[in-house]
Design an enzyme around this catalytic site. Sequence first.
Site, PDB file in Angstrom:
ATOM      1  N   ASP A 144       0.147  18.998 -21.644  1.00 24.30           N
ATOM      2  CA  ASP A 144      -0.629  17.759 -21.681  1.00 24.30           C
ATOM      3  C   ASP A 144       0.224  16.802 -22.505  1.00 24.30           C
ATOM      4  O   ASP A 144       0.306  16.910 -23.725  1.00 24.30           O
ATOM      5  CB  ASP A 144      -1.999  18.002 -22.323  1.00 24.30           C
ATOM      6  CG  ASP A 144      -2.789  16.705 -22.477  1.00 24.30           C
ATOM      7  OD1 ASP A 144      -2.196  15.615 -22.332  1.00 24.30           O
ATOM      8  OD2 ASP A 144      -3.990  16.779 -22.766  1.00 24.30           O
ATOM      9  N   ALA A 164       0.449  13.517 -23.234  1.00 27.03           N
ATOM     10  CA  ALA A 164       0.059  12.148 -23.609  1.00 27.03           C
ATOM     11  C   ALA A 164       0.984  11.545 -24.671  1.00 27.03           C
ATOM     12  O   ALA A 164       1.346  10.380 -24.593  1.00 27.03           O
ATOM     13  CB  ALA A 164      -1.389  12.140 -24.098  1.00 27.03           C
ATOM     14  N   PHE A 201      -7.979  18.451 -25.447  1.00 29.09           N
ATOM     15  CA  PHE A 201      -8.623  17.165 -25.721  1.00 29.09           C
ATOM     16  C   PHE A 201      -9.979  17.180 -25.000  1.00 29.09           C
ATOM     17  O   PHE A 201     -10.188  17.969 -24.085  1.00 29.09           O
ATOM     18  CB  PHE A 201      -7.740  16.008 -25.243  1.00 29.09           C
ATOM     19  CG  PHE A 201      -8.362  14.680 -25.548  1.00 29.09           C
ATOM     20  CD1 PHE A 201      -8.551  14.276 -26.860  1.00 29.09           C
ATOM     21  CD2 PHE A 201      -8.796  13.837 -24.536  1.00 29.09           C
ATOM     22  CE1 PHE A 201      -9.158  13.068 -27.150  1.00 29.09           C
ATOM     23  CE2 PHE A 201      -9.401  12.624 -24.820  1.00 29.09           C
ATOM     24  CZ  PHE A 201      -9.592  12.245 -26.125  1.00 29.09           C
ATOM     25  N   ASP A 202     -10.899  16.287 -25.378  1.00 35.81           N
ATOM     26  CA  ASP A 202     -12.269  16.410 -24.833  1.00 35.81           C
ATOM     27  C   ASP A 202     -12.348  16.244 -23.316  1.00 35.81           C
ATOM     28  O   ASP A 202     -13.095  16.950 -22.658  1.00 35.81           O
ATOM     29  CB  ASP A 202     -13.264  15.487 -25.567  1.00 35.81           C
ATOM     30  CG  ASP A 202     -12.899  14.013 -25.524  1.00 35.81           C
ATOM     31  OD1 ASP A 202     -11.755  13.709 -25.132  1.00 35.81           O
ATOM     32  OD2 ASP A 202     -13.744  13.174 -25.882  1.00 35.81           O
ATOM     33  N   LYS A 238      -0.646   6.069 -23.598  1.00 32.74           N
ATOM     34  CA  LYS A 238      -0.239   6.291 -24.990  1.00 32.74           C
ATOM     35  C   LYS A 238       1.260   5.992 -25.120  1.00 32.74           C
ATOM     36  O   LYS A 238       1.648   4.841 -25.256  1.00 32.74           O
ATOM     37  CB  LYS A 238      -0.562   7.722 -25.414  1.00 32.74           C
ATOM     38  CG  LYS A 238      -2.042   7.964 -25.690  1.00 32.74           C
ATOM     39  CD  LYS A 238      -2.808   8.403 -24.504  1.00 32.74           C
ATOM     40  CE  LYS A 238      -4.210   8.837 -24.839  1.00 32.74           C
ATOM     41  NZ  LYS A 238      -5.020   9.004 -23.626  1.00 32.74           N
ATOM     42  N   TYR A 290       0.838  -1.209   0.000  1.00 33.83           N
ATOM     43  CA  TYR A 290       0.000   0.000   0.000  1.00 33.83           C
ATOM     44  C   TYR A 290       0.870   1.254   0.000  1.00 33.83           C
ATOM     45  O   TYR A 290       0.565   2.224  -0.687  1.00 33.83           O
ATOM     46  CB  TYR A 290      -0.912  -0.021   1.236  1.00 33.83           C
ATOM     47  CG  TYR A 290      -1.962   1.058   1.218  1.00 33.83           C
ATOM     48  CD1 TYR A 290      -3.232   0.800   0.694  1.00 33.83           C
ATOM     49  CD2 TYR A 290      -1.695   2.335   1.710  1.00 33.83           C
ATOM     50  CE1 TYR A 290      -4.195   1.791   0.665  1.00 33.83           C
ATOM     51  CE2 TYR A 290      -2.655   3.331   1.679  1.00 33.83           C
ATOM     52  CZ  TYR A 290      -3.912   3.059   1.164  1.00 33.83           C
ATOM     53  OH  TYR A 290      -4.867   4.034   1.131  1.00 33.83           O
ATOM     54  N   HIS A 343     -20.560  11.889 -26.569  1.00 36.76           N
ATOM     55  CA  HIS A 343     -20.306  10.951 -27.663  1.00 36.76           C
ATOM     56  C   HIS A 343     -20.118   9.509 -27.186  1.00 36.76           C
ATOM     57  O   HIS A 343     -20.310   8.577 -27.947  1.00 36.76           O
ATOM     58  CB  HIS A 343     -19.108  11.393 -28.506  1.00 36.76           C
ATOM     59  CG  HIS A 343     -17.856  11.598 -27.718  1.00 36.76           C
ATOM     60  ND1 HIS A 343     -17.719  12.613 -26.804  1.00 36.76           N
ATOM     61  CD2 HIS A 343     -16.697  10.900 -27.684  1.00 36.76           C
ATOM     62  CE1 HIS A 343     -16.525  12.548 -26.258  1.00 36.76           C
ATOM     63  NE2 HIS A 343     -15.874  11.514 -26.768  1.00 36.76           N
TER      64      HIS A 343
HETATM   65  N1  F0G Z   1      -5.060  14.355 -23.146  1.00 38.63           N
HETATM   66  C1  F0G Z   1      -4.956  13.912 -24.398  1.00 38.63           C
HETATM   67  C2  F0G Z   1      -4.237  14.726 -25.416  1.00 38.63           C
HETATM   68  C3  F0G Z   1      -5.564  12.707 -24.751  1.00 38.63           C
HETATM   69  O1  F0G Z   1      -5.470  12.281 -26.020  1.00 38.63           O
HETATM   70  C4  F0G Z   1      -6.241  11.964 -23.765  1.00 38.63           C
HETATM   71  C5  F0G Z   1      -6.894  10.710 -24.087  1.00 38.63           C
HETATM   72  C6  F0G Z   1      -6.287  12.457 -22.454  1.00 38.63           C
HETATM   73  C7  F0G Z   1      -5.681  13.657 -22.184  1.00 38.63           C
HETATM   74  C8  F0G Z   1      -7.000  11.711 -21.352  1.00 38.63           C
HETATM   75  O2  F0G Z   1      -6.292  10.589 -20.987  1.00 38.63           O
HETATM   76  O3  F0G Z   1      -7.790   8.650 -21.542  1.00 38.63           O
HETATM   77  O4  F0G Z   1      -5.878   8.403 -19.963  1.00 38.63           O
HETATM   78  O5  F0G Z   1      -7.896   9.662 -19.308  1.00 38.63           O
HETATM   79  N2  F0G Z   1      -7.089  10.333 -25.248  1.00 38.63           N
HETATM   80  C9  F0G Z   1      -7.652   9.082 -25.679  1.00 38.63           C
HETATM   81  C10 F0G Z   1      -7.885   9.154 -27.153  1.00 38.63           C
HETATM   82  C11 F0G Z   1      -8.839   8.628 -24.916  1.00 38.63           C
HETATM   83  O6  F0G Z   1      -8.550   8.245 -27.656  1.00 38.63           O
HETATM   84  O7  F0G Z   1      -7.385  10.060 -27.829  1.00 38.63           O
HETATM   85  P1  F0G Z   1      -7.016   9.252 -20.433  1.00 38.63           P
END
Ligand code: F0G
Length: 459
Positions: free
Chosen positions: A216, A218, A125-126, A259, A73, A450
């Site tokens: 960000d 990713a 990103f969304d 990613k 833990y 979506h």
């Molecule tokens: N920022 C970016 C640029 C992303 O592409 C994603 C996720 C996230 C943040 C959020 O990360 O999924 O680990 O919570 N992108 C995926 C996609 C879901 O399909 O592009 P997460």
Amino acid sequence: MKHIYFPEPFRIKSVEPLKILTREEREKKIAEANYNVFALASRDVYIDLLTDSGTGAMSSGQWAGVMLGDESYAGADCYYKVQEQAHKIFGLPYVQLVHQGRAAEKVLLPILLQGKKYAISNMHFDTTRAHVELAGARAIDCVVPEALDTAKYYDFKGNMDCGRLEQYIKELGAENIGVIIMTITNNSAGGQPVSVENIRQTREIAHKHGIKFMIDAARYAENSYFVKQREPEFKNSSIQDIVKATFEDADCFTMSSKKDAIVNMGGLIGCRDKEIFELVKQRTISFEGFITYGGMSGRDIEALAIGLEEGIDENYLKYRIGQMQYLAARLEEGGIPFQSPVGGHAVFVDAKKLLPHIPYYQFPAQALAIELYLEAGIRACDIGSYMLGNDPDTGKQLEAEFEFTRLAIPRRVYTQSHLDVIADALINIKERAANIKGYKIVEEPPILRHFTAKLAPID
Ligand code: F0G
């Protein structure tokens, strides 16, 4: 002509069987899913291009690491390993584990946006947009205009439009802007890279106005590979050195490790400021778990420590980007419009151009995603007006800058033959494009709709 760009720097040790449904079966399945690809069972999909997130294949080294994962833990061995790796690779003093990218956003963004009205990004990103809105602020996108013309070549279509950024700061007031976010690569613009020069310039603008600068991160490794190819200053640099230059002087970062760190689950937050980090730790304990595991199991943390290193291997990145370039070349030959030059993790097909007769409010990119499923069992997704959703103030459907059907390629998963199936399917669809109809929404939730909305074809 045979395009073999860069072959796989690995061989296959374990395979996962796939089933191929008939066209009639697929028609039934997509109707049962209410024309929402997220509602399809993966067993009914042949090639799954929904996302490159958490869908990669781990290496034998990572699987071996899974057995070494320490499930304590507090103070697990793997925690120290991932800390060490993250400090070495990114150079920020404080790093917090969380379970995925949006968890990092949920923990960090309310700290940065407290009492503020806006976040500005090259493109949110969304989930980032959703967490900005959940923190009570508004998300403003500020990408360079070159990104908007999908046919035009430009080395760094992901860049921030720094002139417009200065303008926004003047109009909105620096004191109202909580954070400036650089998304690398710029997913929503087509997985497009951002130059280190643009990162430095944006960071300087943010700091000049006393605004926090966040990355960000990713797809930091794919971004660094493009920088090496396209930015003369870095042509002889290692990927590691480019990553260091990218994160230099950033105040913080959020990262979905699903990613470029090639794990199925995981996320990180990085900070330079101790006070912010203290708040991050407190919120992590409430939302994610104790700070030394942050919502992850020890085995996944161990795999992450290894994946962070594998993800910046130049031969791997050459193969990875090479796959995109192979698919892009086949689509170009077939006359399929896409965001060009191709980005790092996906081909973004320009559905606005392929299906010009379908207006944004009938979701051309979603219509194309459905056709791909019907044609060859391929699951892709809409990155367009369907994903963008409604204006949070007026409730009216927003019109997206792009109508992309995204073909996201999982890491180390599909072969060149799979890529050929994708290209052939799109070429077949192009021949009957004029007969493809749009869709309407019959049920939708208020945020991130979506994923769960129900749709119906328009006759
Ligand atoms: N920022 C970016 C640029 C992303 O592409 C994603 C996720 C996230 C943040 C959020 O990360 O999924 O680990 O919570 N992108 C995926 C996609 C879901 O399909 O592009 P997460």
